[in-house]
Design a protein around this motif. Sequence first.
Motif: not given
Length: 292
Positions: A139-165
């Motif tokens: 699987p993936a982890v988010i790691a420090p790489v100075k100067g790098a730019v990576a595509e990510v997604w910002l998901t907006f979820i409620d707190k019940k959904q957060l418990e599921l994830i």
Amino acid sequence: MYREKKPFDVSPYDHPDIYPGPRPATSFLYWKGKAHRMEAEQGLPVEQHSIHFPNMDHVLGSLAFQSANVKKVEEVLLEDGLSSKVPVVAYGSNVCLAQLQYKFGLRPEEDDFMLCLKGKVLDSDIVYAPFLAPYGSLPAVIAPVKGAVAEVWLTFIDKKQLELINSTEIDYELREHSGQKVHLDTGEVFERVYAYYKPQALLWEGKMRRFADIPGNSPLPSVWQSDMLNELKVAVEHKGTREEFIHLLRWDRRYRDYVEDYLESECTHTFDHSDWKEVETIVSVGEMKRSF
């Protein structure tokens, strides 16, 4: 083996090569088991983004099929709007449509309304972890790489959904970022965002390795999941076929433990990513500042 053109209807739970999953070309709303294409110009807040609602009952929804039914995000949110949502960075499989179908299928009583907005993270990259997911992927982890730019997604979820994830991310902890290095494609920045964090990366031949599926600008080499598993098979000297190796990773706990022991002892790079801090209180959008 899956590399380019991974199918949208197959999840990593079905085959480990799929991980992290094909990335949709645009932002989208995941709702009622399918994708609803979103679009917005620079400088528009999330509430003003347009959503195209499909007529077809297909997981790709309006990502693939035309629709004349268009509404603003604010028109389809509940009374409290975006204010009760928590902004969580998705960088692995949590924007893979088949994976979302699987995860929300675990608790069908939960509302699956989930805004998934395309963006980028600065000074970080999305790299392979030195352990295995239950379905056999690295699987993936988010790691420090100075100067790098990576595509990510910002998901907006409620707190019940957060418990599921949270329940599907047991190898990670939720961390908080307040350094304004996560930007939506429209330029909007939220005061705080959250992400699943693990301070360990796969170190292979002296370097971390990023996912070929994920667009970005980074000095790290990009590798497909299928090729990474092939290299791992050789490294642990598995003499059987690739299919047998993957079957053992998925279904034989003793063999999987053996491979994970190898990864831990020979291939683990431990880091401290100073951009991501421990969480004291999870804050929703209505409690934070936003800017462009």
